[in-house]
Design an enzyme around this catalytic site. Structure first.
Site, PDB file in Angstrom:
ATOM      1  CD  GLU A 164       1.821  24.738  43.664  1.00  0.00           C
ATOM      2  OE1 GLU A 164       0.878  25.456  43.852  1.00  0.00           O
ATOM      3  OE2 GLU A 164       2.306  23.916  44.328  1.00  0.00           O
ATOM      4  CD  GLU A 321       5.999  25.520  46.945  1.00  0.00           C
ATOM      5  OE1 GLU A 321       4.839  25.041  47.598  1.00  0.00           O
ATOM      6  OE2 GLU A 321       6.148  25.982  45.853  1.00  0.00           O
TER       7      GLU A 321
HETATM    8  C1  GLA Z   1       1.894  26.052  47.051  1.00  0.00           C
HETATM    9  C2  GLA Z   1       2.401  27.196  46.577  1.00  0.00           C
HETATM   10  C3  GLA Z   1       3.044  28.047  47.651  1.00  0.00           C
HETATM   11  C4  GLA Z   1       2.591  28.031  48.762  1.00  0.00           C
HETATM   12  C5  GLA Z   1       2.244  26.661  49.446  1.00  0.00           C
HETATM   13  C6  GLA Z   1       1.609  26.595  50.666  1.00  0.00           C
HETATM   14  O1  GLA Z   1       2.647  24.894  46.992  1.00  0.00           O
HETATM   15  O2  GLA Z   1       3.417  26.973  45.494  1.00  0.00           O
HETATM   16  O3  GLA Z   1       3.163  29.232  47.174  1.00  0.00           O
HETATM   17  O4  GLA Z   1       1.263  28.640  48.844  1.00  0.00           O
HETATM   18  O5  GLA Z   1       1.278  26.112  48.421  1.00  0.00           O
HETATM   19  O6  GLA Z   1       1.319  25.085  51.066  1.00  0.00           O
END
Ligand code: GLA
Ligand code: GLA
Length: 694
Positions: A164, A321
């Protein structure tokens, strides 16, 4: 119009080793190295949940390089070998999202400097400078070591680069890089001063060294500077990404690399970033069940899926995710009710995802994410509601092999452009409470979602020739060439819908002189003279004229923004009924070339957009995936040109009846023929196959 179906082929899977839907999670074995029984149990549970991919290593730098120059890969060898033996694949991460304490201590320059010019202390994550030569050197070393060791490992199917990417650094290195970027772009200070309109408030720069990144305690009012800084941050982030993948690609150019994006993320121009990735992936965390009926949120998430697919011209993306149960960072962490996990995961697949992946596989014992949802809870076994939901989904995904690589054949595009968003939100203008750009784009999108019409979500420079309808809400900035492109699209028979607050500035955020909506004025056949901001709760009304071509009747409520326009060839479909602009046109249609251009002058409350687009779709011949749908239900379609994979979702609180009379539908999960009328319970979903016509 190009017939996209004829030219359609299936896209290749992310990695040809795995020609199936991917199902898996972020996995942090480094947290459990002292508990070998946990790692063995994880493998058993992964297989039980029908998981076939794990993302590993994303924050593991201090386990990979515990001391400067000392590397420990045995633990990772062990886990990847176990995966290979058990048919589980890996997206191997580079660890740059977080760094070891020894590095920050020895080389403070790796830490970010905030807008206020204060350097952060060590801690958290995403806390590094993209420009720092030391950080780049350390990243290159660790990435090369990972590539040397794992780029041909049988379990590894791709590189999950960092995590991210986002944020900005204002250190001296970044200031210098920004100045160099500006020198490259403008060549001379004169042209920079002109583009930024710096004579305003005596801002004129007489030396490059006077230029600094925007900051609240210094310069923040020069819109051209703000815009260029954001563009620079995107370019510098991409440059860092390219730096990261160089050693990876050198070792194995065929192993795909990507990073994970976030919903409607504003900080980076993803349209530009996506070009550098082998495929797009994103992290989706909606908070379902806030108001009972989830259809508005479902449409918002659907729009994001469509955006991420459209960023690479229709290529399937990955849902990198999502939570199998709840998050722990929203104000209130709602559990996903029974069925919602299944529904929302298949929603991603319907819009073009070739995977469903989670954060996280197993809940950690300590620190800030210990209560974040996971496939394996602290109890440690499979006898949980969440595990069963994940397992049920795993079984369904294993039936969707044929869907992998198919895409969405959209006849409608909505322009959602991040550079436009930066500019329209930076401007102080008719409503500074919230100009409502994202809200507006989402409302237009929802009107198509309600009708079960596939949509591409594109930036303003995309090719328009394949669409029947292009919607350009609040296209405040129009970059060079875009106005002509849109004009050509309409001339050749396309239908354009544009709105208030369009065609105001160019790519430098300099206002178009000589009449709004600037380069769209001729195409739309109107001149916008002024725009009125309305206070919260203040309303106007628009009334449809009798026998207008769309057949709409009666009044609609206008609020927030009302544009005062004059006709220059267009005809009036509705006019204002209140205030001193009573009688002014509020909705217009211009016939231009072989096409049509609508202008919606006011922001109108529901049900205006639904009714407007329902009639427009009827007359433009755009296909709905199914017929008319009840409230809260949508239908989406992926196709390979031979078969359509039709997904029907019920995001409402009540059971709904759906008619499937037009052709034979086969349920893909049971391979049985589906009756002509089906009942979808609340949170119900069906995945169907039919002969292609999408
Ligand atoms: C983000 C991060 C993950 C985690 C999630 C929690 O998407 O990439 O590492 O912290 O949030 O929702
Ligand atoms: C003040 C300032 C002006 C201008 C106006 C805008 O009065 O003196 O320069 O900024 O506000 O309303």
């Amino acid at each position: 119009m190009i017939d996209r179906v004829k030219e359609m082929k299936k896209y290749k899977p992310v990695n040809e080793k795995v020609e199936m839907m991917l199902h898996g999670a972020d996995y942090f074995p480094e947290q459990w190295l002292d508990y070998p029984e946990v790692l063995d149990e994880d493998i058993r549970l992964m297989k039980l949940a029908e998981c076939n991919v794990m993302s590993v290593g994303m924050f593991a730098w201090s386990k990979l390089e515990p001391k400067e120059g000392v590397f420990t890969f045995e633990w990772l060898d062990n886990i990847l070998n176990k995966f290979a033996d058990n048919g589980i694949y890996t997206f191997l991460a580079t660890p740059s999202g977080a760094r070891p304490a020894w590095m920050s201590e020895k080389y403070p320059e790796v830490l970010r400097v905030a807008e206020n010019r204060v350097r952060n202390l060590h801690g958290a994550r995403h806390n590094h400078c993209f420009t720092s030569p030391i950080y780049r050197e350390k990243t290159a070393i660790i990435n090369k070591k990972l590539a040397d060791r794992y780029a041909h490992h049988p379990a590894v199917i791709g590189w999950h680069v960092s995590n991210e990417y986002g944020g900005e650094c204002h250190c001296d290195y970044c200031q210098e890089a920004f100045r160099n970027w500006l020198r490259e772009k403008y060549k001379s200070l004169d042209s920079l001063n002109e583009a930024w309109w710096t004579t305003f408030w005596s801002h004129t720069y007489t030396s490059w060294s006077q230029i600094e990144s925007p900051t609240p305690h210094g310069e923040s009012m020069v819109h051209g500077l703000n815009l260029d800084w954001k563009r620079f941050v995107t370019d510098q982030t991409i440059d860092f990404y390219q730096h990261e993948i160089k050693p990876l690609k050198q070792e194995n150019p065929n192993l795909p690399a990507f990073t994970n994006f976030m919903d409607l993320f504003e900080g980076l121009d993803y349209a530009k970033f996506a070009k550098e990735l082998d495929f797009v992936s994103w992290d989706s965390y909606p908070t379902w069940h806030i108001e009972g009926d989830d259809s508005d949120l479902a449409a918002y998430i659907a729009m994001n899926h469509d955006w991420f697919r459209s960023l690479k011209g229709g290529k399937p993306f990955l849902l990198m995710e999502s939570t199998p149960s709840m998050t722990n960072w929203q104000n209130v962490s709602k559990l996903k009710r029974p069925g919602m996990h299944y529904l929302s995961s298949l929603q991603a697949v319907a819009h073009g995802s070739d995977s469903v992946q989670y954060f996280q596989w197993r809940k950690s014992r300590g620190s800030s994410e210990k209560f974040h949802g996971a496939v394996i809870d602290h109890v440690g076994h499979e006898n949980t509601r969440v595990f069963k939901e994940v397992q049920r989904l795993g079984e369904a995904l294993s039936c969707l092999k044929d869907v992998v690589g198919t895409t969405v054949n959209a006849e409608v595009a909505i322009i959602f452009d991040n550079q436009n968003r930066w500019a329209v939100k930076d401007a102080q203008g008719p409503r500074n409470i919230d100009i409502g750009y994202e809200k507006t784009v989402t409302e237009h999108y929802k009107a198509f979602w309600d009708q079960g019409i596939p949509v591409d979500v594109i930036d303003m420079e995309s090719d328009l020739s394949k669409y029947k309808i292009v919607v350009a809400p609040m296209l405040y900035m129009i970059r060079e060439g875009v106005g002509q492109n849109i004009e050509k699209f309409v001339e050749k028979g396309g239908t354009l819908v544009s709105t208030y607050w369009s065609g105001i500035v160019d790519e430098n955020d300099l206002v178009y002189t000589g009449g709004f909506p600037g380069p769209l004025r001729k195409t739309l056949g109107i001149w916008s003279e002024e725009i009125d901001g309305l206070h919260d709760g203040q309303m106007n009304k628009i009334e449809m004229i009798n026998q207008n071509p769309l057949g709409l009747k009666g009044d609609y409520v206008a609020h927030e923004l009302c544009d005062l326009i004059h006709l220059e060839g267009a005809e009036t479909l509705a006019y204002y009924k209140k205030d001193f602009y009573t009688g002014y046109p509020a909705l217009t249609l211009n016939h231009y070339g072989a096409g049509k251009a609508y202008y919606i002058a006011s922001r109108n409350k529901r049900p205006f957009l639904t009714e407007f687009y329902t009639e427009m779709v009827n007359e433009s011949g755009v296909k709905r995936v199914l017929g008319k749908l009840p409230h809260g239900v949508t239908a989406q379609c992926r196709t390979d040109g031979i078969h359509d994979y039709v997904y029907v979702f019920n995001f409402s609180k009540d059971a709904k009846m759906i008619a499937l009379k037009d052709t034979v539908y086969i349920d893909l999960l049971s391979e049985t023929t589906v009756p002509e009328n089906i009942e979808l319970p609340s949170l119900g979903v069906r995945v169907l196959r039919r002969k292609s016509r999408c």
